[in-house]
Design an enzyme around this catalytic site. Structure first.
Site, short mmCIF file in Angstrom:
data_model
loop_
_atom_site.label_atom_id
_atom_site.label_comp_id
_atom_site.label_asym_id
_atom_site.label_seq_id
_atom_site.Cartn_x
_atom_site.Cartn_y
_atom_site.Cartn_z
N CYS A 42 0.84 -1.19 0.00
CA CYS A 42 0.00 0.00 0.00
C CYS A 42 0.88 1.25 0.00
O CYS A 42 2.00 1.24 0.51
CB CYS A 42 -0.91 0.01 1.23
N ASP A 44 0.43 3.77 1.72
CA ASP A 44 0.38 4.35 3.06
C ASP A 44 1.78 4.66 3.62
O ASP A 44 2.67 3.80 3.60
CB ASP A 44 -0.35 3.37 4.01
N ARG A 46 2.85 4.85 6.47
CA ARG A 46 3.25 4.10 7.67
C ARG A 46 3.75 2.69 7.36
O ARG A 46 4.06 1.93 8.25
CB ARG A 46 2.06 4.04 8.63
N HIS A 98 -2.19 -3.99 4.94
CA HIS A 98 -2.04 -3.59 6.35
C HIS A 98 -3.40 -3.36 6.95
O HIS A 98 -4.34 -2.97 6.27
CB HIS A 98 -1.15 -2.35 6.47
N CYS A 101 -6.39 -0.17 6.69
CA CYS A 101 -6.07 0.48 5.41
C CYS A 101 -7.16 1.50 5.05
O CYS A 101 -8.35 1.16 4.99
CB CYS A 101 -5.94 -0.57 4.32
CO CO Z 1 -3.47 1.23 2.98
#
Ligand code: CO
Length: 208
Positions: A42, A44, A46, A98, A101
């Site tokens: 992803c 993302d 993090r 994750h 999400c």
């Molecule tokens: Co995500």
């Protein structure tokens, strides 16, 4: 003066630290890359691929998008996959989702998000197919998190059924696809057990 000076400062500090611990590091990398792993994760912030599995530059080929999707017509992802399998000859492809999400949870919301809703439609399709299993979960958080897992498994299947991986297996090239999920709240990875290294494995996963 450069914009974002802090980032350039960080970069100089990082490059000098790496060179100090291995003076030939960059010169060697400049010659070639030889990663054993392709990471599909992803976007993302993090979930930084290299960092969470302790991989140095050169060790991990990476593709990231919103909600780690592998769509049969996405030339961006397919081009990465083709290069990784046919040229770099990676041995392992890791699809890593994750928990929590944002893409997955947005797919479950009824309010519109504009363009990205077209992309997230792929997650809504999974939600529709697995509705019976998801609807019995008690909380919205549990439903999102289970859908995050189901999404990873679905994307493992999509990698396995791509022409790129199918042709690699037909050639006898060893490629294993793994489905993992990362927990942002403790930094730990979980193997979802969706491990596929042949057409037979893929069929078994399809029937799961
Ligand atoms: Co995500």
């Amino acid at each position: 003066m450069k914009a974002l000076p802090l980032l350039f400062e960080n970069n100089r500090r990082w490059a000098s630290k790496v060179s100090q611990s291995d003076p030939t590091f960059f010169a060697t990398l400049a010659q070639q890359q030889n990663p054993e792993f392709l990471w599909i994760g992803c976007a993302d912030s993090r979930v930084p691929a290299n960092e969470i599995i302790g991989m140095l530059p050169g060790e991990l080929f990476v593709h990231r998008n919103v909600a780690n999707l592998v769509i049969h017509t996405d030339m961006n992802c397919l081009s990465v996959l083709q290069y990784a399998v046919e040229i770099l000859k990676v041995k392992h492809i890791i699809v890593c989702g994750h928990y929590g999400c944002g893409g997955v949870s947005a797919a479950l919301e009824s309010n519109p998000h504009g363009l990205i809703d077209n992309w997230l439609g792929h997650i809504r399709d999974i939600h529709k197919r697995r509705f019976a299993e998801l609807s019995v979960l008690a909380t919205a958080e549990e439903r999102v998190n289970r859908l995050c897992e189901l999404n990873v498994i679905e994307q493992v299947k999509n990698v396995g059924s791509s022409t790129i991986v199918q042709e690699a297996w037909q050639r006898g090239q060893s490629v294993t696809i793994h489905g993992w999920i990362y927990n942002i709240s403790d930094g730990l990875l979980n193997d979802l057990g969706a491990c596929v290294s042949s057409g037979d494995d893929l069929l078994e996963l399809e029937n799961m």
